[in-house]
Motif scaffolding. Structure first.
Motif, PDB file in Angstrom:
ATOM      1  N   GLU A  35       0.865  -1.179   0.000  1.00 47.72           N
ATOM      2  CA  GLU A  35       0.000   0.000   0.000  1.00 47.72           C
ATOM      3  C   GLU A  35       0.901   1.229   0.000  1.00 47.72           C
ATOM      4  O   GLU A  35       1.966   1.201   0.627  1.00 47.72           O
ATOM      5  N   HIS A  37       2.880   4.188   1.084  1.00 48.31           N
ATOM      6  CA  HIS A  37       3.337   4.668   2.396  1.00 48.31           C
ATOM      7  C   HIS A  37       4.371   5.763   2.207  1.00 48.31           C
ATOM      8  O   HIS A  37       5.412   5.766   2.869  1.00 48.31           O
ATOM      9  N   MET A  45       5.400  -2.088   3.929  1.00 47.51           N
ATOM     10  CA  MET A  45       5.511  -1.541   5.289  1.00 47.51           C
ATOM     11  C   MET A  45       4.725  -2.293   6.375  1.00 47.51           C
ATOM     12  O   MET A  45       5.278  -2.764   7.357  1.00 47.51           O
ATOM     13  N   ASP A  46       3.412  -2.399   6.208  1.00 48.34           N
ATOM     14  CA  ASP A  46       2.567  -2.853   7.320  1.00 48.34           C
ATOM     15  C   ASP A  46       2.850  -4.309   7.697  1.00 48.34           C
ATOM     16  O   ASP A  46       2.935  -4.652   8.882  1.00 48.34           O
ATOM     17  N   ARG A  49       6.802  -4.740   8.993  1.00 50.34           N
ATOM     18  CA  ARG A  49       7.125  -4.462  10.398  1.00 50.34           C
ATOM     19  C   ARG A  49       6.372  -5.406  11.340  1.00 50.34           C
ATOM     20  O   ARG A  49       6.907  -5.793  12.388  1.00 50.34           O
ATOM     21  N   HIS A 171      -0.535   8.006   9.083  1.00 51.24           N
ATOM     22  CA  HIS A 171      -0.137   7.013   8.080  1.00 51.24           C
ATOM     23  C   HIS A 171       1.128   7.464   7.345  1.00 51.24           C
ATOM     24  O   HIS A 171       1.175   8.586   6.824  1.00 51.24           O
ATOM     25  N   GLU A 176       5.453   5.504  11.929  1.00 48.32           N
ATOM     26  CA  GLU A 176       5.515   4.282  11.116  1.00 48.32           C
ATOM     27  C   GLU A 176       6.862   4.152  10.415  1.00 48.32           C
ATOM     28  O   GLU A 176       7.452   3.066  10.352  1.00 48.32           O
TER      29      GLU A 176
END
Ligand code: ZN
Length: 298
Positions: A35, A37, A45-46, A49, A171, A176
């Motif tokens: 997605e 980022h 990313m999501d 991590r 976001h 993040e």
């Protein structure tokens, strides 16, 4: 604690899996998607991590980390409404599926872990969104049918570790970005940030990203890893107290529960709702228009 060559299910030999299971029958299930980022973060990313933090927790406290799932909810309902002003018409490189696909997969993933005999499962989705409360609804239906205890963590999973009170930047903001910098340093490149005055949108870039700080990220990751370990402890304690004796669900059972109890709820799921007060739909000529108002046909 045994010395671990690896904690990633897909890279372990059967004797290693058995030994790790014997020591601590907990599984981490990491989720996220590719997605936008910001230009400074790798797309994954999501899940990157979430998976890395779960691996650190398993190395420190024990447990096994399931293969990360990079196909997740986006593009419809509130996600599409959120996306169009922040991403615009650029190719978004999403690995998106609708909420009902994601939830059914999640149900099957949990079923598999329960059938293998795990006592606890920590579902960790680095991606947050309107589907969060739909996962809770799914689990309210599924948990009573399982022996395994399940808990869920969504989002970053740690408070800000910056030494000011400016927050995380939302976001793809500094929070993040810093966490990913700590877990997967090759997936963050601040030299790709746009100049401060460049007109946006910048691939869903948050705020304060130029103030990302790897050491602040390391402090957040340490807090997150401790939290994951505590969640697993709690699940094992709950399992030990209740000593459940459920028979594992079959594929048929999953399909029956899905048809009778979950499918009728799908149109009401939070991720299926489009506009909240004050929100605008994507314009008809936008790439975000096609799916934002999808309807479930069963
Ligand atoms: Zn994210």
């Amino acid at each position: 604690m045994m010395n671990r060559r690896d904690v990633r299910w897909e890279r372990m030999f059967p004797d290693e899996l058995e030994a790790a299971f014997e020591e601590r029958p907990v599984v981490y299930l990491p989720y996220g998607l590719c997605e936008p980022h910001g230009p400074q973060n790798a797309l994954g990313m999501d899940a990157l991590r979430a998976h890395s933090a779960a691996c650190l927790a398993a190395r420190q406290y024990g447990g096994i980390v399931a293969p990360p799932c990079y196909w997740h909810v986006h593009e419809h309902g509130g996600e599409g409404v959120w996306a169009w002003p922040r991403i615009g018409e650029r190719r978004p490189w999403l690995t998106a599926v609708p909420v009902w696909m994601f939830l059914k997969n999640l149900f099957y993933h949990i079923r598999a872990a329960d059938a293998l005999g795990f006592h606890g499962a920590v579902v960790f989705s680095g991606h947050a969104g309107p589907f969060t409360q739909d996962i809770a609804q799914l689990l309210a239906i599924v948990q009573p049918r399982l022996a395994m205890r399940v808990d869920v963590l969504i989002g970053i999973g740690a408070e800000s570790a910056f030494e000011d009170d400016k927050g995380m930047g939302g976001h793809a903001g500094r929070g993040e970005t810093s966490v990913l910098w700590a877990t997967d340093p090759d997936c963050v490149d601040l030299s790709r940030l746009p100049p401060p005055d460049a007109p946006g949108p910048h691939f869903a870039l948050g705020t304060l990203a130029a103030e990302s700080d790897r050491r602040a990220g390391e402090r957040m990751v340490a807090a997150l890893v401790a939290r994951l370990g505590q969640m697993a402890d709690q699940l094992l304690a709950d399992y030990g107290r209740t000593k459940p004796t459920h028979k594992p669900l079959t594929f048929d059972d999953v399909e029956d529960i899905w048809d009778r109890e979950i499918r009728p709820l799908i149109p009401e799921f939070n991720a299926m709702q489009d506009l909240k007060p004050g929100q605008e739909p994507p314009p008809q000529d936008s790439r975000w228009y096609a799916n934002w108002r999808v309807r479930y046909r069963g």
